[in-house]
Design an enzyme around this catalytic site. Structure first.
Site, PDB file in Angstrom:
ATOM      1  N   ASP A  24     -11.811  11.655   9.540  1.00 12.73           N
ATOM      2  CA  ASP A  24     -10.432  11.942   9.453  1.00 12.73           C
ATOM      3  C   ASP A  24     -10.122  13.449   9.978  1.00 12.73           C
ATOM      4  O   ASP A  24     -11.005  14.296   9.995  1.00 12.73           O
ATOM      5  CB  ASP A  24      -9.816  11.789   8.103  1.00 12.73           C
ATOM      6  CG  ASP A  24      -8.549  11.873   7.817  1.00 12.73           C
ATOM      7  OD1 ASP A  24      -7.812  11.480   8.877  1.00 12.73           O
ATOM      8  OD2 ASP A  24      -7.970  11.598   6.726  1.00 12.73           O
ATOM      9  N   ASN A  72      -3.817   1.401  10.032  1.00  8.67           N
ATOM     10  CA  ASN A  72      -3.416   2.195  11.283  1.00  8.67           C
ATOM     11  C   ASN A  72      -2.619   1.456  12.231  1.00  8.67           C
ATOM     12  O   ASN A  72      -2.116   2.208  13.338  1.00  8.67           O
ATOM     13  CB  ASN A  72      -4.935   2.744  11.987  1.00  8.67           C
ATOM     14  CG  ASN A  72      -5.459   3.604  11.047  1.00  8.67           C
ATOM     15  OD1 ASN A  72      -6.816   3.676  11.175  1.00  8.67           O
ATOM     16  ND2 ASN A  72      -4.690   4.663  10.468  1.00  8.67           N
TER      17      ASN A  72
HETATM   18  C1  IPE Z   1      -8.210   6.562   7.239  1.00  9.60           C
HETATM   19  O1  IPE Z   1      -7.708   7.661   7.754  1.00  9.60           O
HETATM   20  C2  IPE Z   1      -8.836   5.310   8.305  1.00  9.60           C
HETATM   21  C3  IPE Z   1      -9.566   5.821   9.148  1.00  9.60           C
HETATM   22  C4  IPE Z   1     -10.351   6.945   9.276  1.00  9.60           C
HETATM   23  C5  IPE Z   1      -9.882   5.011  10.485  1.00  9.60           C
HETATM   24  P1  IPE Z   1      -6.093   7.727   7.738  1.00  9.60           P
HETATM   25  O2  IPE Z   1      -5.734   8.771   8.335  1.00  9.60           O
HETATM   26  O3  IPE Z   1      -5.483   6.393   8.384  1.00  9.60           O
HETATM   27  O4  IPE Z   1      -5.886   7.727   6.247  1.00  9.60           O
HETATM   28  P2  IPE Z   1      -4.611   7.890   5.393  1.00  9.60           P
HETATM   29  O5  IPE Z   1      -3.460   7.047   5.930  1.00  9.60           O
HETATM   30  O6  IPE Z   1      -4.072   9.413   5.543  1.00  9.60           O
HETATM   31  O7  IPE Z   1      -4.881   7.828   3.893  1.00  9.60           O
HETATM   32  C1  IPE Z   2      -8.575   9.911  12.027  1.00 10.30           C
HETATM   33  O1  IPE Z   2      -8.052  10.966  12.638  1.00 10.30           O
HETATM   34  C2  IPE Z   2      -8.805   8.751  13.163  1.00 10.30           C
HETATM   35  C3  IPE Z   2      -8.213   7.477  12.804  1.00 10.30           C
HETATM   36  C4  IPE Z   2      -7.576   7.088  11.776  1.00 10.30           C
HETATM   37  C5  IPE Z   2      -8.227   6.476  13.805  1.00 10.30           C
HETATM   38  P1  IPE Z   2      -6.307  10.805  12.098  1.00 10.30           P
HETATM   39  O2  IPE Z   2      -5.747  10.414  13.351  1.00 10.30           O
HETATM   40  O3  IPE Z   2      -6.054  10.169  10.874  1.00 10.30           O
HETATM   41  O4  IPE Z   2      -5.997  12.485  12.002  1.00 10.30           O
HETATM   42  P2  IPE Z   2      -4.864  13.012  11.088  1.00 10.30           P
HETATM   43  O5  IPE Z   2      -5.334  12.507   9.649  1.00 10.30           O
HETATM   44  O6  IPE Z   2      -3.683  12.505  11.493  1.00 10.30           O
HETATM   45  O7  IPE Z   2      -5.216  14.723  11.261  1.00 10.30           O
HETATM   46 MG    MG Z   3      -5.794  10.699   9.171  1.00  9.75          MG
END
Ligand code: IPE
Ligand code: IPE
Ligand code: MG
Length: 250
Positions: A24, A72
């Site tokens: 994340d 997502n």
């Molecule tokens: C969790 O990250 C899913 C993945 C790492 C693939 P998100 O960024 O989607 O999670 P939330 O929405 O902040 O909980």
């Molecule tokens: C994790 O990074 C990757 C996926 C969930 C695919 P994020 O895209 O959630 O990055 P933040 O949390 O918005 O910084």
């Molecule tokens: Mg995220």
């Protein structure tokens, strides 16, 4: 501390047998440098390489990476499309390295609902690394734990309905066998990067007794030394599984 020094402190006979990672912080990392979110996802690939290599070198048998959650899909279309192409590109690119390092690729999640090109690339990667046995790298793709538990319940219900299974025969082991992680050990260590303190619908059943490790480091900055720090933290913990300390130290 330096990477090698951290690595040398890890007790190889007390390695977690399965590490799961919620990767994340890609978007925030990119934003910090005035770049589009996709720049963060692209840079996250190097972190995947580093963690995979570090786990294989140490001898961790299972590594599961949360790459795309069912939730997502709700992101802007352009970001979802970019993530799907990045996945296809990365899987195709990395097959050779996976084979060189004797790593088997597997996937969990609602894979059939992925775009055909992603599904095909994934299946190609899985088929072409199937005989490798040093480590299993599991990608959680279009995954959500509630989806997984629901489909397991449905599978078992069908078996009961058809007469193939007695309701009384459903125990924890049978239930775990109907999950997409059937046959894999439960994660012993869960790492989430970027400072968020939540599970986000990941492996709800399997994480029942997992040690949780949260770090503020954004995923694209996560390097081998960060993994070593997490493993060392894990090795300092006492896992009691409901018992008391005196029973554990015996
Ligand atoms: C969790 O990250 C899913 C993945 C790492 C693939 P998100 O960024 O989607 O999670 P939330 O929405 O902040 O909980
Ligand atoms: C994790 O990074 C990757 C996926 C969930 C695919 P994020 O895209 O959630 O990055 P933040 O949390 O918005 O910084
Ligand atoms: Mg995220």
């Amino acid at each position: 501390m330096r990477e090698q020094e951290l690595k040398s402190q890890i007790k190889l006979d007390k390695l977690p047998q399965h590490i799961a990672v919620i990767m994340d912080g890609n978007g925030r990392w990119a934003k910090q440098q005035g770049k589009p979110r996709v720049f963060g996802h692209r840079n996250g690939v190097e972190s995947v390489r580093q963690v995979t290599e570090a786990c294989a070198e140490l001898g961790v048998p299972y590594l599961t990476l949360y790459a795309f959650s069912t939730e997502n899909w709700g992101r802007p279309r352009t970001e979802v499309d970019a993530l799907m192409s990045l996945l296809v590109e990365t899987i195709k690119q990395e097959i050779e390295t996976l084979n060189k390092n004797n790593i088997r690729l597997q996937a969990i999640g609602d894979l059939k609902a992925l775009p055909p090109s992603t599904c095909e690339a994934l299946q190609f990667g899985i088929d072409n690394t199937a005989n490798n046995d040093r480590m299993t790298l599991v990608l959680a793709l279009n995954y959500s734990a509630r989806w997984e538990i629901t489909q397991a319940a449905r599978t078992l219900a069908r078996q009961v309905h058809s007469g193939a299974l007695e309701p009384e025969a459903i125990d924890e082991q049978v239930f775990a066998g109907a999950l997409t992680t059937a046959g894999m050990p439960d994660p012993e260590l869960l790492i989430r990067t970027s400072g968020e303190l939540r599970i986000s619908n990941f492996l709800l059943w399997q994480l029942a007794y997992t040690e949780l490790y949260f770090t503020k480091v954004f995923w694209p900055e996560f390097r081998k030394k960060h993994l070593y720090e997490a493993i060392l933290d894990f090795q300092r913990r006492e896992r009691r599984f409901g018992k008391i300390s005196e029973q554990i130290s015996q």
